[in-house]
Design an enzyme around this catalytic site. Structure first.
Site, short mmCIF file in Angstrom:
data_model
loop_
_atom_site.label_atom_id
_atom_site.label_comp_id
_atom_site.label_asym_id
_atom_site.label_seq_id
_atom_site.Cartn_x
_atom_site.Cartn_y
_atom_site.Cartn_z
N TYR A 159 26.78 14.62 20.39
CA TYR A 159 27.55 15.46 21.32
C TYR A 159 27.59 16.89 20.79
CZ TYR A 159 28.95 10.74 22.59
OH TYR A 159 28.92 9.43 22.94
N THR A 163 45.82 12.24 16.89
CA THR A 163 47.28 12.06 16.78
C THR A 163 48.03 13.28 17.33
OG1 THR A 163 47.36 12.98 14.55
CG2 THR A 163 47.01 10.60 14.74
ZN LIG Z 1 45.45 14.97 11.97
#
Ligand SMILES: [Zn+2]
Length: 304
Positions: A140, A216
């Site tokens: 990618y 996250t």
């Molecule tokens: Zn991180």
């Protein structure tokens, strides 16, 4: 004409505020402050990170060794930025390539950043610092594209444990931290004064947890193959406290920037260990002594 200008202002201020909207509770001020909802996949996803990693209950895995290319090169042009959510390093002189293990393609390092305290926990234990080395799958062209695919990103997570021994590599990063701590210097990259090899941030890679998870931070894209090393590096609390002083708003310090634990949702979490460390009770003792030995040797190296 006026309408277009107005629409432009509205549009840009909306996207601007969105970019700065998400954040962390200040647990130093109020340890009961709930973690805010970040929206989208962050709330609805089923393969979110971080999670608690259990040695008990993990699936046993065996793969080829991980291969690291150029991680030992000393970086001369590394840039550091306070992006309001973390301290991030980028601008590597050479392409740092990760392959092997369970990975089917080559991955290159895009950036490195830290979380204080750790995001992943191991056997319910939280560590004071977690470094994330973020890699993009070379099939990618950029991170935005890579984030759309489940094999797009690999993050190596390195946990640091509390010690009296300052960590030399983290110390090198801290030396340049003063230049980016203030709110005024947010999003303004500075050159990292000390030369640093990415290797210096990584302990033994012989044993690690691997599982399919997410970024996250928003957008929380479920594109991440996590590799969380079981061996940890020492850091002092004074060193971690330096990171807690960076500002994300006028006069507001980023005291913590870890996301709360997410549901495992019956995902496969695989514990990979080198074959010579997996031969029953005797092997376990040997591996523990070997781990101690490595730690002692590493400690000596650092003290030298
Ligand atoms: Zn991180």
């Amino acid at each position: 004409m006026h309408f277009i200008a107005l629409a432009l202002i509205v549009c840009c201020s909306v996207s601007f505020s969105w970019a700065n909207e998400w954040g962390y509770p200040d647990l130093d001020s109020n340890q009961d402050e709930p973690f805010p909802k970040w929206g989208g996949l962050c709330d609805s996803g089923k393969k979110q990170s971080p999670i608690n990693l259990h040695v008990k209950g993990a699936l046993k895995g065996e793969f080829d060794s991980l291969r690291f290319e150029n991680y030992d090169e000393h970086q001369k042009n590394l840039r550091m930025v306070n992006n309001g959510h973390s301290i991030q390093l980028s601008g590597f002189d050479h392409e740092l390539t990760l392959s092997g293990g369970a990975l089917l393609q080559d991955f290159v390092v895009e950036q490195i950043h830290m979380h204080w305290w750790s995001e992943h926990t191991i056997n319910d234990i939280r560590y004071p610092l977690e470094v994330h080395i973020v890699h993009r799958n070379t099939i990618y062209p950029n991170m935005t594209m890579a984030a759309n695919f489940k094999d797009g990103i690999v993050v190596i997570g390195v946990l640091y444990h509390v010690s009296n021994t300052p960590n030399e590599a983290i110390g090198s990063i801290i030396k340049s931290l003063g230049a980016v701590k203030s709110y005024d210097s947010m999003n303004k990259p500075v050159l990292v004064a000390d030369s640093l090899a990415v290797d210096d941030l990584v302990p033994s890679v012989e044993s690690y947890f691997t599982y399919a998870g997410s970024l996250t931070t928003p957008t929380c894209a479920e594109a991440v193959t996590w590799i969380v090393l079981t061996e940890t590096f020492p850091v002092t609390l004074d060193q971690v406290n330096e990171f807690k002083e960076i500002e994300y708003d006028q006069g507001k310090q980023l005291h913590n920037n870890y996301r709360e634990l997410q549901s495992e949702n019956n995902r496969a979490v695989v514990l990979v260990e080198q074959p010579e460390q997996r031969s029953g009770a005797a092997g376990l003792t040997a591996s523990v002594s070997l781990g101690l030995m490595t730690l002692i040797l590493a400690g000596q190296k650092i003290m030298l």
